[in-house]
Scaffold this active site. Structure first.
Site, PDB file in Angstrom:
ATOM      1  N   HIS A  83       0.837  -1.192   0.000  1.00 23.06           N
ATOM      2  CA  HIS A  83       0.000   0.000   0.000  1.00 23.06           C
ATOM      3  C   HIS A  83       0.876   1.247   0.000  1.00 23.06           C
ATOM      4  CE1 HIS A  83      -4.069   1.671   0.814  1.00 23.06           C
ATOM      5  NE2 HIS A  83      -3.335   2.713   1.081  1.00 23.06           N
ATOM      6  N   PRO A 303      -2.929   6.674  17.709  1.00 24.21           N
ATOM      7  CA  PRO A 303      -2.942   5.895  16.465  1.00 24.21           C
ATOM      8  C   PRO A 303      -3.074   6.704  15.177  1.00 24.21           C
ATOM      9  CG  PRO A 303      -4.992   5.583  17.671  1.00 24.21           C
ATOM     10  CD  PRO A 303      -4.106   6.420  18.541  1.00 24.21           C
TER      11      PRO A 303
HETATM   12  P1  RFL Z   1      -0.321  -5.325  22.879  1.00 24.29           P
HETATM   13  O1  RFL Z   1      -0.648  -5.671  21.489  1.00 24.29           O
HETATM   14  O2  RFL Z   1      -1.279  -4.476  23.650  1.00 24.29           O
HETATM   15  O3  RFL Z   1      -0.049  -6.683  23.669  1.00 24.29           O
HETATM   16  C1  RFL Z   1       0.105  -6.679  25.062  1.00 24.29           C
HETATM   17  C2  RFL Z   1      -0.301  -8.054  25.557  1.00 24.29           C
HETATM   18  O4  RFL Z   1      -0.088  -8.067  26.983  1.00 24.29           O
HETATM   19  C3  RFL Z   1      -1.185  -8.709  27.609  1.00 24.29           C
HETATM   20  N1  RFL Z   1      -1.220  -8.217  28.999  1.00 24.29           N
HETATM   21  C4  RFL Z   1      -0.779  -8.940  30.041  1.00 24.29           C
HETATM   22  N2  RFL Z   1      -0.253 -10.164  30.107  1.00 24.29           N
HETATM   23  C5  RFL Z   1       0.141 -10.623  31.341  1.00 24.29           C
HETATM   24  N3  RFL Z   1      -0.027  -9.883  32.491  1.00 24.29           N
HETATM   25  C6  RFL Z   1      -0.564  -8.637  32.443  1.00 24.29           C
HETATM   26  N4  RFL Z   1      -0.705  -7.931  33.539  1.00 24.29           N
HETATM   27  C7  RFL Z   1      -0.963  -8.125  31.181  1.00 24.29           C
HETATM   28  N5  RFL Z   1      -1.518  -6.946  30.774  1.00 24.29           N
HETATM   29  C8  RFL Z   1      -1.663  -7.034  29.466  1.00 24.29           C
HETATM   30  C9  RFL Z   1      -2.382  -8.305  26.765  1.00 24.29           C
HETATM   31  O5  RFL Z   1      -3.467  -9.235  26.942  1.00 24.29           O
HETATM   32  C10 RFL Z   1      -1.787  -8.339  25.354  1.00 24.29           C
HETATM   33  O6  RFL Z   1      -1.938  -9.604  24.770  1.00 24.29           O
HETATM   34  O7  RFL Z   1       1.090  -4.549  22.996  1.00 24.29           O
HETATM   35  P2  RFL Z   1       2.390  -4.586  22.054  1.00 24.29           P
HETATM   36  O8  RFL Z   1       2.874  -5.975  21.834  1.00 24.29           O
HETATM   37  O9  RFL Z   1       3.270  -3.601  22.665  1.00 24.29           O
HETATM   38  O10 RFL Z   1       1.882  -4.069  20.621  1.00 24.29           O
HETATM   39  C11 RFL Z   1       1.449  -2.747  20.448  1.00 24.29           C
HETATM   40  C12 RFL Z   1       0.354  -2.696  19.389  1.00 24.29           C
HETATM   41  O11 RFL Z   1      -0.685  -3.590  19.751  1.00 24.29           O
HETATM   42  C13 RFL Z   1      -0.218  -1.276  19.240  1.00 24.29           C
HETATM   43  O12 RFL Z   1       0.813  -0.310  19.343  1.00 24.29           O
HETATM   44  C14 RFL Z   1      -0.910  -1.071  17.883  1.00 24.29           C
HETATM   45  O13 RFL Z   1      -2.074  -1.852  17.804  1.00 24.29           O
HETATM   46  C15 RFL Z   1      -1.240   0.405  17.664  1.00 24.29           C
HETATM   47  N6  RFL Z   1      -2.021   0.588  16.419  1.00 24.29           N
HETATM   48  C16 RFL Z   1      -1.384   0.586  15.199  1.00 24.29           C
HETATM   49  N7  RFL Z   1      -0.040   0.427  15.124  1.00 24.29           N
HETATM   50  C17 RFL Z   1       0.576   0.368  13.909  1.00 24.29           C
HETATM   51  O14 RFL Z   1       1.821   0.234  13.890  1.00 24.29           O
HETATM   52  N8  RFL Z   1      -0.131   0.426  12.726  1.00 24.29           N
HETATM   53  C18 RFL Z   1      -1.496   0.579  12.730  1.00 24.29           C
HETATM   54  O15 RFL Z   1      -2.107   0.587  11.645  1.00 24.29           O
HETATM   55  C19 RFL Z   1      -2.174   0.694  13.991  1.00 24.29           C
HETATM   56  N9  RFL Z   1      -3.525   0.810  14.054  1.00 24.29           N
HETATM   57  C20 RFL Z   1      -3.422   0.723  16.485  1.00 24.29           C
HETATM   58  C21 RFL Z   1      -4.141   0.830  15.278  1.00 24.29           C
HETATM   59  C22 RFL Z   1      -4.100   0.727  17.723  1.00 24.29           C
HETATM   60  C23 RFL Z   1      -5.460   0.862  17.759  1.00 24.29           C
HETATM   61  N10 RFL Z   1      -6.102   0.907  19.027  1.00 24.29           N
HETATM   62  C24 RFL Z   1      -7.047  -0.033  19.412  1.00 24.29           C
HETATM   63  C25 RFL Z   1      -5.565   1.767  20.033  1.00 24.29           C
HETATM   64  C26 RFL Z   1      -5.514   0.962  15.316  1.00 24.29           C
HETATM   65  C27 RFL Z   1      -6.190   0.995  16.555  1.00 24.29           C
HETATM   66  C28 RFL Z   1      -7.688   1.145  16.549  1.00 24.29           C
END
Ligand code: RFL
Length: 401
Positions: A83, A303
């Site tokens: 993209h 985001p």
């Molecule tokens: P995650 O994905 O939140 O994973 C964290 C994991 O930790 C678990 N957890 C625990 N486990 C054990 N003990 C605890 N006390 C815990 N507390 C939590 C959770 O269950 C989960 O499985 O963090 P990580 O790995 O740092 O990844 C970050 C990304 O998920 C996040 O930055 C992105 O989703 C942000 N984001 C986007 N990023 C991009 O690079 N490109 C995108 O197009 C993009 N679109 C988005 C997004 C985030 C969005 N939201 C929902 C805020 C679109 C949206 C709508």
């Protein structure tokens, strides 16, 4: 009954205890495992939840290169879509930027985050990786010392404890890693803007990311798969996710994306909705003794610029390299450099994300300065439409990390 608090027994240990099975934790787990480092992933949710949590979709070229380097990119090359175009819609018309042909000539790969997480998890398990689902980390203790421990609650609600040499806090914004650190370690900003984030069971309506700037508020369009599209609608702070009917959502999207002028949107069932308050923060520093932060636990970019998952993968690779140097080769130098190396990328992403937020939203200020800021915003859009140098800068920062 003695009345004394029950101290959980040490249930197990690993050289690296990774909190969280998101993009950061699972990338790190795969890289450590491949290098023969003893590690375990502790994940609060169950496996189904982890594999179906729809969030990001736009992967930067750097992210793809990291996953390529470590043999973790088969799925995204098979099913991801390249993209490289975005389209801005304003009251002055619309214009497109082929950002994939500008700047460093890099494109995004559109690949849903839940598919990436599923690939990473499948690979980790096939390689013999240890993971405990439904195991919530409660606190990280003794992080300042050489033998930190993680107190957990297992799937039956029983307490337990993991002993480690290092703890990798990859458990997101509300995880135990952040909770175990002083509040002063966090720099934050609330942008005062909220979005209704939607997933629609409808094919993308544009072959571009769509950014609509409208007097009623921002609207965004982003492809996810040929069948599913993500939409965003700016909404009042405090709006409940289910406050808007599907009819109101499609009406509002139509108005803000100016479908009367530019053609209709493919409509479909709304299959996921959430309200996102646009907030940003950075934990400075990312290392607290034996506790190291990566991904959303380290910093949360709003985001608006799709940076979060990309930073998570970048940091996971840097952290894996540093831990391998220390644990396998006895060289701690890269661990000492880990935080400043990541923070350079984090602040760059924060700066661009902040710029995007100011571009996409009209100022809220009710004083005389609102008009001034709105005029600056219009000038910025006009510059982006007409200045090749500005477009090159945008492209490099939009896909870069
Ligand atoms: P995650 O994905 O939140 O994973 C964290 C994991 O930790 C678990 N957890 C625990 N486990 C054990 N003990 C605890 N006390 C815990 N507390 C939590 C959770 O269950 C989960 O499985 O963090 P990580 O790995 O740092 O990844 C970050 C990304 O998920 C996040 O930055 C992105 O989703 C942000 N984001 C986007 N990023 C991009 O690079 N490109 C995108 O197009 C993009 N679109 C988005 C997004 C985030 C969005 N939201 C929902 C805020 C679109 C949206 C709508």
């Amino acid at each position: 009954m003695t009345g004394r608090q029950t101290i959980p027994a040490v249930t197990d240990s690993a050289d690296v205890v990774i909190l969280g099975a998101g993009p950061a934790g699972l990338t790190l787990g795969n890289l450590l495992l491949a290098a023969g480092i003893d590690c375990v992933v502790l994940e609060r949710a169950d496996r189904r939840h982890v594999q179906t949590r729809a969030r990001a979709g736009f992967l930067a070229a750097h992210t793809v290169r990291v996953l390529d380097r470590h043999g973790l990119s088969d799925g995204l090359h098979r099913r991801g879509l390249p993209h490289g175009t975005c389209e801005f819609r304003t009251d002055g018309g619309r214009f497109r930027l082929d950002y994939g042909a500008l700047g460093l000539g890099e494109r995004h790969t559109v690949y849903p985050q839940q598919d990436l997480v599923t690939d990473l998890l499948t690979h980790y398990l096939a390689a013999g990786g240890r993971i405990r689902f439904e195991t919530e980390a409660l606190t990280v203790d003794d992080a300042a010392g050489a033998r930190p421990t993680v107190t957990v609650r297992d799937p039956e609600g029983r307490p337990g404890r993991w002993r480690a040499r290092y703890v990798a806090g990859c458990d997101g914004r509300h995880g135990a890693a952040r909770r175990s650190l002083p509040a002063a370690a966090r720099h934050q900003r609330d942008h005062g803007v909220s979005w209704l984030g939607l997933l629609a069971e409808a094919p993308p309506s544009l072959d571009a990311v769509g950014y609509a700037l409208h007097e009623r508020g921002f609207a965004g369009h982003m492809a996810r798969t040929p069948e599913v599209t993500r939409y965003y609608l700016q909404c009042e702070r405090g709006t409940a996710p289910d406050a808007w009917s599907e009819e109101r959502i499609w009406d509002e999207l139509g108005l803000r994306m100016r479908t009367a002028e530019h053609g209709p949107l493919h409509q479909g069932r709304i299959i996921q909705r959430s309200v996102i308050d646009l907030q940003s923060d950075v934990m400075e520093t990312l290392r607290h003794g034996s506790l190291l932060l990566a991904g959303d636990a380290a910093s949360l970019p709003a985001p608006a610029a799709a940076k979060g998952a990309n930073l998570a993968v970048l940091e996971a690779e840097l952290l894996a390299e540093a831990l391998i140097d220390d644990l396998a080769h006895g060289d701690p130098a890269a661990l000492d450099r880990y935080s400043p190396r990541c923070l350079a990328h984090i602040w760059r992403a924060q700066e661009f994300s902040h710029w995007m937020i100011q571009l996409l939203h009209a100022p809220y200020a009710s004083d005389g300065e609102a008009l001034f800021h709105e005029s600056l915003r219009r000038s910025r859009i006009e510059s982006l439409r007409t200045s090749r140098a500005h477009q090159e800068w945008f492209a490099e920062n939009y896909v870069g990390i």
